[in-house]
Design a protein around this motif. Structure first.
Motif, PDB file in Angstrom:
ATOM      1  N   GLY A   1       4.224   1.044  -0.447  1.00 55.62           N
ATOM      2  CA  GLY A   1       3.832   1.220   0.947  1.00 55.62           C
ATOM      3  C   GLY A   1       2.713   0.286   1.351  1.00 55.62           C
ATOM      4  O   GLY A   1       2.712  -0.281   2.453  1.00 55.62           O
TER       5      GLY A   1
ATOM      6  N   PRO B   1       4.008   2.580   6.249  1.00 55.48           N
ATOM      7  CA  PRO B   1       5.070   3.563   6.028  1.00 55.48           C
ATOM      8  C   PRO B   1       4.522   4.889   5.529  1.00 55.48           C
ATOM      9  O   PRO B   1       3.462   4.943   4.887  1.00 55.48           O
ATOM     10  CB  PRO B   1       5.933   2.894   4.947  1.00 55.48           C
TER      11      PRO B   1
ATOM     12  N   SER C   1       8.591   7.215   2.638  1.00 54.90           N
ATOM     13  CA  SER C   1       9.218   5.908   2.793  1.00 54.90           C
ATOM     14  C   SER C   1       8.737   4.932   1.735  1.00 54.90           C
ATOM     15  O   SER C   1       9.466   3.999   1.363  1.00 54.90           O
ATOM     16  CB  SER C   1       8.934   5.352   4.187  1.00 54.90           C
ATOM     17  N   GLY C   2       7.518   5.126   1.231  1.00 54.05           N
ATOM     18  CA  GLY C   2       7.036   4.304   0.130  1.00 54.05           C
ATOM     19  C   GLY C   2       7.921   4.435  -1.092  1.00 54.05           C
ATOM     20  O   GLY C   2       8.154   3.451  -1.816  1.00 54.05           O
TER      21      GLY C   2
ATOM     22  N   VAL D   1      13.105   2.997   6.353  1.00 56.69           N
ATOM     23  CA  VAL D   1      11.709   3.438   6.430  1.00 56.69           C
ATOM     24  C   VAL D   1      11.700   4.582   7.432  1.00 56.69           C
ATOM     25  O   VAL D   1      11.706   4.379   8.640  1.00 56.69           O
ATOM     26  CB  VAL D   1      10.778   2.283   6.846  1.00 56.69           C
TER      27      VAL D   1
ATOM     28  N   TYR E   1      -3.476   6.698   1.156  1.00 56.64           N
ATOM     29  CA  TYR E   1      -3.750   5.298   0.866  1.00 56.64           C
ATOM     30  C   TYR E   1      -5.217   5.080   0.485  1.00 56.64           C
ATOM     31  O   TYR E   1      -5.537   4.218  -0.341  1.00 56.64           O
ATOM     32  CB  TYR E   1      -3.350   4.438   2.060  1.00 56.64           C
TER      33      TYR E   1
END
Length: 431
Positions: free
Chosen positions: A347, A358, A362-363, A384, A395
């Motif tokens: 991601g 993302p 989706s990562g 995605v 993150y």
């Protein structure tokens, strides 16, 4: 924009195993589904016209973009083109709105005044809240408590759209066991829905009708790739229960089975913390923590499995949809499991190269696509399924080196699946 959904059911060549009534249920289980959703789940009809009211809502954000991710290709040393179908550009931030709008329309037409649901990372809850706002329904959401704490603005957005949001376990139902799981949140929603007049439980991902509604993703992608003159031999999506993967992949399978195109590899990417397709068993299991709903034939790690908190978010579900499970059993679907560090790093790479953040789910798909892009011969298409702007804490932890991979314990998996009734293992070809 497509005006119809396409069902893969006529192209399977076999029947899905029937649901079983759980032993503790007093008589047949009532689903409470609007009749049209029942029809969409069992009929062998291939094309279903999208109601005009739903089309009008779709037009606000569909068709969604598809592009060749050339910068991401360089970032991951891809040998072939990687095409991205992006579903994050609507108010819910994910593909979930495609079925939420359809379901809200059908429940409203059936006379329901309030829909109740469970949600993991919050995309489904947000999508249903938006759909209820569009069609004038009340909405109550039970969200996995750990996810709600990590993503408080998901709750804020649902409340902004008029929904009532409860952290699960909530104390409003008899259910308290099940830990930080989507199965518990769904179980609470099921129980709560049964306790009020005009209420109905609404599910977002694993049922045949929700996968049907998501076919707009793959149908658009096929047209967009054709317009580009592009070819792919692998289609990739992440799998919680299966609607995102089913939406992007199954129209390609239907097209092949109808003799319209060559076969492509359908690659489902799951979390290594909930590895139902790669380490689970094909058995009859509950879809929620109440144990009162129908038992479905699915690849499962057991509805009693204690799922650890992780950034796999919406992938944190113990079973895969019965449709995808059957296709996996028959060898039509491949699967890989990805850890959360690899997923979040994929991601991050996508964000810095393609300038789109993302979602962690989706990562996982992007990590699978990166692997596939080093093996494929023609091209890779990846969905995605949503943006990660409300997942930035994950993150942050990745950048701080605080993310750990939590692979499912073998002994715990064996214990959680020991009592399940296996689907007859009379078929071969599972990859």
């Amino acid at each position: 924009m497509t005006a119809a959904w396409r069902s893969v059911l006529p192209h399977l060549g076999y029947d899905l195993p029937p649901d079983l009534t759980p032993s503790q249920a007093a008589g047949p289980v009532s689903t409470g589904l609007p009749l049209e959703l029942v029809r969409q789940s069992v009929s062998l009809r291939e094309w279903w016209d999208i109601p005009e009211e739903v089309v009008a809502q779709y037009r606000k954000y569909r068709p969604t973009p598809l592009w060749r991710a050339t910068a991401f290709e360089r970032e991951v040393d891809a040998r072939v083109p990687v095409y991205v179908k992006y579903e994050g550009g609507n108010i819910s931030g994910s593909h979930k709105l495609n079925t939420a709008l359809a379901q809200a329309f059908y429940y409203k037409r059936a006379g329901i005044t309030e829909v109740v649901t469970g949600t993991g990372a919050g995309q489904w809850g947000t999508a249903l809240a938006a759909a209820c706002a569009a069609f004038g329904l009340r909405c109550t959401v039970f969200m996995v408590g750990g996810s709600l704490r990590d993503k408080p603005y998901r709750g804020s957005l649902m409340r902004l759209l008029g929904a009532t949001v409860h952290a699960s376990p909530s104390g409003l139902t008899s259910l308290t066991e099940g830990g930080n799981s989507l199965a518990l949140a769904i179980g609470e929603a099921v129980e709560y829905a049964r306790g009020g007049e005009g209420r109905a439980f609404c599910i977002g991902s694993g049922e045949n009708y929700s996968i049907l509604h998501q076919s707009v993703i793959g149908l658009e992608a096929i047209e967009q790739l054709d317009a580009l003159g592009a070819e792919v031999d692998t289609v990739v999506g992440s799998v919680g229960a299966g609607s995102n993967f089913g939406g992007i992949a199954l129209p390609f399978h239907a097209r092949h089975r109808a003799g319209e195109a060559e076969a492509v590899r359908l690659l489902a990417v799951e979390s290594s913390a909930t590895p139902k397709l790669t380490r689970g068993v094909y058995a009859y299991d509950h879809t929620d923590a109440t144990g009162s709903g129908p038992m479905e034939a699915m690849y499962s790690i057991g509805s009693s499995f204690s799922i650890p908190a992780s950034h796999s978010a919406g992938l944190r579900f113990h079973g895969a949809a019965k449709l995808l499970s059957a296709m996996r059993h028959h060898g039509s679907v491949d699967a890989v499991a990805v850890g959360q560090r690899e997923a979040l790093d994929a991601g991050r790479r996508f964000a810095v190269s393609e300038l789109v953040v993302p979602a962690p789910e989706s990562g996982h798909a992007l990590a699978g696509a990166a692997r596939a892009a080093r093996e494929s011969t023609r091209g890779v298409l990846v969905c995605v399924s949503g943006h990660g702007l409300l997942d930035l804490s994950a993150y942050d932890q990745l950048l701080a080196g605080q993310v750990r991979d939590l692979a499912a314990d073998e002994a715990a998996l064996a214990a959680a699946t020991a009592g399940l009734r296996l689907v007859e293992a009379d078929l071969t070809g599972v990859k």
